[in-house]
Design an enzyme around this catalytic site. Structure first.
Site, PDB file in Angstrom:
ATOM      1  N   THR A  71       4.294   1.978   2.429  1.00  0.00           N
ATOM      2  CA  THR A  71       5.580   2.185   1.766  1.00  0.00           C
ATOM      3  C   THR A  71       6.321   3.355   2.396  1.00  0.00           C
ATOM      4  O   THR A  71       7.468   3.222   2.834  1.00  0.00           O
ATOM      5  CB  THR A  71       5.383   2.427   0.260  1.00  0.00           C
ATOM      6  N   GLY A 131       0.823  -1.192   0.000  1.00  0.00           N
ATOM      7  CA  GLY A 131       0.000   0.000   0.000  1.00  0.00           C
ATOM      8  C   GLY A 131       0.861   1.246   0.000  1.00  0.00           C
ATOM      9  O   GLY A 131       2.045   1.217   0.344  1.00  0.00           O
ATOM     10  N   CYS A 132       0.262   2.372  -0.380  1.00  0.00           N
ATOM     11  CA  CYS A 132       1.021   3.618  -0.467  1.00  0.00           C
ATOM     12  C   CYS A 132       1.476   4.107   0.905  1.00  0.00           C
ATOM     13  O   CYS A 132       2.651   4.452   1.096  1.00  0.00           O
ATOM     14  CB  CYS A 132       0.199   4.679  -1.188  1.00  0.00           C
ATOM     15  N   PHE A 133       0.565   4.144   1.880  1.00  0.00           N
ATOM     16  CA  PHE A 133       0.954   4.585   3.219  1.00  0.00           C
ATOM     17  C   PHE A 133       2.016   3.682   3.838  1.00  0.00           C
ATOM     18  O   PHE A 133       3.003   4.183   4.399  1.00  0.00           O
ATOM     19  CB  PHE A 133      -0.266   4.664   4.139  1.00  0.00           C
TER      20      PHE A 133
END
EC number: 1.2.1.38
Length: 328
Positions: free
Chosen positions: A146, A142-144
């Site tokens: 990362t 997921g972006c968060f």
């Protein structure tokens, strides 16, 4: 290498196509969409006009003829096609959440029964490169998680508590309009959401544990009135104090061989459109503040997916991704 993007009409699908234009070994031969069958890709992604003649196809996994696939579909949708792609020998990076977590954790966090679970490497190359290299299926983070994990990783095993505070651009919510992302509600505004219950916390806890940490982890995201980027502030509470020079040296050594992690003051502008994660730290004895910046659509999604593809297929890890930020 022929590539299919399954679910190509969203922001991550568009970013995959944009970035793969710069990849010397990639040829995108299929872009699928259930609702846009027959529509030119450039009608939905106008920045690609003149660069691709593809049209969207309403094609299932059994109809895809490619060497490699990216699953850019929502969670629960990926699990319905992942098995078919695997059976057909099509190597795949899944950008959904369906294979990032153990089955029991996924079902608890997402509130659904996983219909086709199998274990897959977690595609954060800076931590799991050996598992990703040569794999046939990889779960893109997921972006968060990362940005958060890269901010805290060098100190995770020294911490008793890690508090992640992230600010994200609106594109992280996807293309479907909602009251939350409606311009009058976002523009000239700033707010927290899912204060204690964001699903990505499970990935942050998982990665901290894999780093040998027993720290308690907390996470609160905030919505910025910008299109792209995530700035994460990690408050890392240490069991024993560490000085500034020691902490900086630890971070620089930890990321010394990581092309996509740069030690410098993080800003969203410096990473916009790139696969870089900028990180810096400041120590206050037993509390270290680590800040990271990523583009949520690139290192937080499509760029990292291509980084994983490169590892899986034996290409140089930075192939097609040596892009400078759009600054200012």
């Amino acid at each position: 290498m022929e590539i299919a993007i399954i679910g190509a009409s969203g922001y991550t699908g568009g970013e995959l196509m944009r970035l793969l234009l710069h990849h010397p070994s990639a040829d995108v031969v299929a872009a699928t969409s259930r609702k846009l069958d027959g529509t030119p890709v450039a009608s939905v992604h106008p920045h690609l006009r003149g660069l691709t003649d593809l049209v969207f196809r309403n094609a299932g996994a059994g109809d895809i003829d490619a060497d490699f696939a990216f699953l850019a579909v929502p969670h629960t949708a990926a699990m319905k096609v992942a098995g078919t792609l695997a059976e057909r020998g099509i190597r795949t990076v899944d950008l959904s959440a369906d294979y990032r977590l153990p089955k029991d954790v996924y079902e608890k966090i997402y509130g659904v029964t996983h219909e086709a679970y199998f274990e897959a490497p977690y595609g954060l190359p800076e931590l799991h490169r050996d598992e990703i290299r040569g794999a046939s299926f990889v779960a893109n983070p997921g972006c968060f998680p990362t940005g958060a994990t890269l901010a805290a990783a060098p100190l995770a095993k020294f911490a008793h508590t890690i508090i992640y505070d992230s600010k994200t651009g609106v594109s992280g919510a996807g293309t479907s309009p909602s009251a939350t992302t409606h311009y009058p509600n976002v523009g000239d505004n700033f707010s927290a959401y899912k204060w204690t219950s964001h699903r990505h916390l499970a990935e942050m806890k998982q990665e901290a544990a894999r780093l040998g940490s027993t720290a308690r982890c907390y996470f609160t995201p905030h919505l910025l009135p910008v299109n792209r980027g995530i700035l994460t502030t990690a408050h890392i509470l240490l069991r024993e104090p560490m000085g500034q020079d020691e902490v900086e040296a630890l971070y620089k050594k930890f990321y010394a061989d990581e092309f996509f992690v740069r030690y410098q003051k993080p800003t969203l502008a410096a990473v916009r459109g790139t696969n870089f994660c900028d990180v810096a730290v400041e120590s206050e004895g037993d509390r270290v503040v680590a800040v990271s910046a990523i583009d949520n659509l690139v290192k937080g999604a499509s760029g990292q997916a291509i980084q994983n593809m490169n590892l899986m297929c034996g290409f140089a890890e930075d192939t097609g991704l040596r892009t400078a930020g759009m600054f200012p």
